[in-house]
Write an enzyme that holds these catalytic residues in place. Structure first.
Site, short mmCIF file in Angstrom:
data_model
loop_
_atom_site.label_atom_id
_atom_site.label_comp_id
_atom_site.label_asym_id
_atom_site.label_seq_id
_atom_site.Cartn_x
_atom_site.Cartn_y
_atom_site.Cartn_z
N GLU A 115 -7.45 -3.78 70.60
CA GLU A 115 -8.29 -4.05 69.43
C GLU A 115 -9.31 -2.93 69.19
O GLU A 115 -10.29 -3.12 68.47
CB GLU A 115 -9.02 -5.40 69.55
CG GLU A 115 -8.13 -6.60 69.83
CD GLU A 115 -7.13 -6.94 68.73
OE1 GLU A 115 -7.10 -6.24 67.70
OE2 GLU A 115 -6.37 -7.91 68.93
N HIS A 139 -15.20 -9.76 71.41
CA HIS A 139 -14.10 -10.62 70.95
C HIS A 139 -13.75 -11.61 72.05
O HIS A 139 -13.46 -11.19 73.18
CB HIS A 139 -12.88 -9.75 70.60
CG HIS A 139 -11.62 -10.52 70.36
ND1 HIS A 139 -11.54 -11.59 69.47
CD2 HIS A 139 -10.37 -10.39 70.88
CE1 HIS A 139 -10.31 -12.05 69.47
NE2 HIS A 139 -9.58 -11.36 70.32
N HIS A 141 -11.73 -15.56 73.01
CA HIS A 141 -10.78 -16.60 72.59
C HIS A 141 -11.46 -17.96 72.74
O HIS A 141 -11.23 -18.69 73.71
CB HIS A 141 -9.49 -16.49 73.41
CG HIS A 141 -8.67 -15.29 73.07
ND1 HIS A 141 -7.47 -15.00 73.66
CD2 HIS A 141 -8.89 -14.29 72.17
CE1 HIS A 141 -6.98 -13.88 73.14
NE2 HIS A 141 -7.83 -13.42 72.24
N GLU A 169 -30.18 -25.49 65.64
CA GLU A 169 -30.48 -24.06 65.84
C GLU A 169 -29.55 -23.14 65.04
O GLU A 169 -29.88 -21.98 64.81
CB GLU A 169 -30.39 -23.72 67.33
CG GLU A 169 -28.98 -23.80 67.88
CD GLU A 169 -28.85 -23.24 69.29
OE1 GLU A 169 -27.98 -23.75 70.02
OE2 GLU A 169 -29.56 -22.31 69.66
N HIS A 210 -6.77 -17.55 66.55
CA HIS A 210 -6.83 -16.47 67.54
C HIS A 210 -8.16 -16.42 68.30
O HIS A 210 -8.18 -16.49 69.52
CB HIS A 210 -6.56 -15.12 66.83
CG HIS A 210 -6.51 -13.95 67.76
ND1 HIS A 210 -5.63 -12.91 67.64
CD2 HIS A 210 -7.26 -13.64 68.85
CE1 HIS A 210 -5.81 -12.04 68.61
NE2 HIS A 210 -6.80 -12.45 69.35
P1 13P Z 1 -6.31 -6.45 75.03
O1 13P Z 1 -5.94 -6.84 76.43
O2 13P Z 1 -5.49 -5.28 74.53
O3 13P Z 1 -7.80 -6.21 74.89
O4 13P Z 1 -5.92 -7.65 74.06
C1 13P Z 1 -6.47 -8.91 74.26
C2 13P Z 1 -6.71 -9.63 72.98
O5 13P Z 1 -7.46 -10.58 72.96
C3 13P Z 1 -6.03 -9.17 71.75
O6 13P Z 1 -6.59 -9.77 70.61
ZN ZN Z 2 -7.60 -11.68 71.08
#
Ligand code: 13P
Ligand code: ZN
Length: 273
Positions: A115, A139, A141, A169, A210
């Site tokens: 990313e 980023h 998940h 909050e 995602h």
């Molecule tokens: P990477 O291991 O390449 O960082 O990918 C993980 C991910 O969350 C892709 O969206």
């Molecule tokens: Zn991801």
């Protein structure tokens, strides 16, 4: 020892905190930090693995010459603390803003996160719109936010209003609201361009089915923002699991009162849903 420098310790601690939250199964998620000039200077003597220049798959001329510490592609957040030199690395952007090279870390053939285009395009936007203040792009998940992208309309104002309503909050922590990118193929510049457009006005961008991207001035602020948004998502999941109707909620009037009390400008679009 480079691993004793404050910014690297902060980076590793944040990654470990994210893993402990349950947001980083396998290699899920990624983190980048735009280093300050003095951090580059104190680190230079450790730059021992200068790699060849590699295309970024995105143009970021405003980041020319900058250095970033990044997580590696395919690397597990769980392993960052125990094996940082293979899991993370420092990259330098070239003078054109089209290529990077590794200068430290990612030992044994590692490469930056897939990313990287999204991270760098977001950094470029945030460097401009925050007057050089924001340095962290994260980023994760985030389980509950991902779940909600299956049942809440994928509209910025709808997600914003629903998340604001779930905890007092929230409007104070993200008054500008959240952006939403519909499902797209990850790992390239197309999703990066869509995300960075939303980062012009938001510090939180949700990727449908995602995960979530957050931007912040510091590790604490970026992590705290992710944590707040995901917790709000968790409350919303619980509420929706209990009933289709809320008996009471944080009302529009309450939101305006909060904005006045905490002196924040709430995104008006979230009142027009
Ligand atoms: P990477 O291991 O390449 O960082 O990918 C993980 C991910 O969350 C892709 O969206
Ligand atoms: Zn991801």
């Amino acid at each position: 020892m480079i691993l004793e420098l404050d910014y690297i310790k902060g980076f590793i601690r944040m990654a470990t905190d994210g893993f402990n939250k349950g947001w980083h199964e396998r290699n899920g998620g990624n983190l980048s930090y735009r280093m300050k000039p003095e951090e580059v200077e104190e680190s230079r003597i450790y730059f021992d693995s200068i790699g060849k220049w590699v295309n970024i798959d995105a143009d970021v001329p405003s980041l020319a010459g900058e250095y970033f510490i990044v997580t590696g592609s395919g690397k597990y957040f769980h392993n960052i603390e125990s094996n940082p030199i293979e899991s993370i690395g420092i990259i330098q952007i070239d003078d054109s803003g089209r290529r990077y090279r590794i200068v430290w870390g990612l030992n044994n053939g590692g490469i930056p996160t897939s990313e990287l285009p999204t991270h760098l395009l977001n950094h470029a936007i945030k460097k401009r719109v925050t007057n050089n203040m924001h340095r962290v792009i994260y980023h994760a998940h985030t389980t509950n936010i991902i779940a909600l992208t299956f049942i809440i309309p994928l509209k910025d104002e709808v997600f914003t209003r629903q998340l604001w309503e779930m905890a007092t909050e929230c409007p104070v922590v993200f008054p500008e609201g959240v952006g939403v990118v519909p499902w797209m193929v990850p790992g390239g510049s197309a999703i990066g361009i869509e995300t960075s457009k939303l980062m012009e006005k938001y510090n939180v961008v949700i990727w449908a089915h995602h995960g979530t991207f957050c931007s912040g001035v510091s590790f604490d602020l970026a992590f705290g923002l992710m944590d707040t948004v995901e917790k709000s998502g968790e409350i919303l999941v619980k509420v929706l699991s209990m009933s289709n109707t809320k008996l009471q909620t944080i009302t529009e009037e309450n939101l305006h009162d909060l904005a006045n009390a905490f002196k924040v400008d709430l995104n008006v679009n979230a009142f027009e849903i």
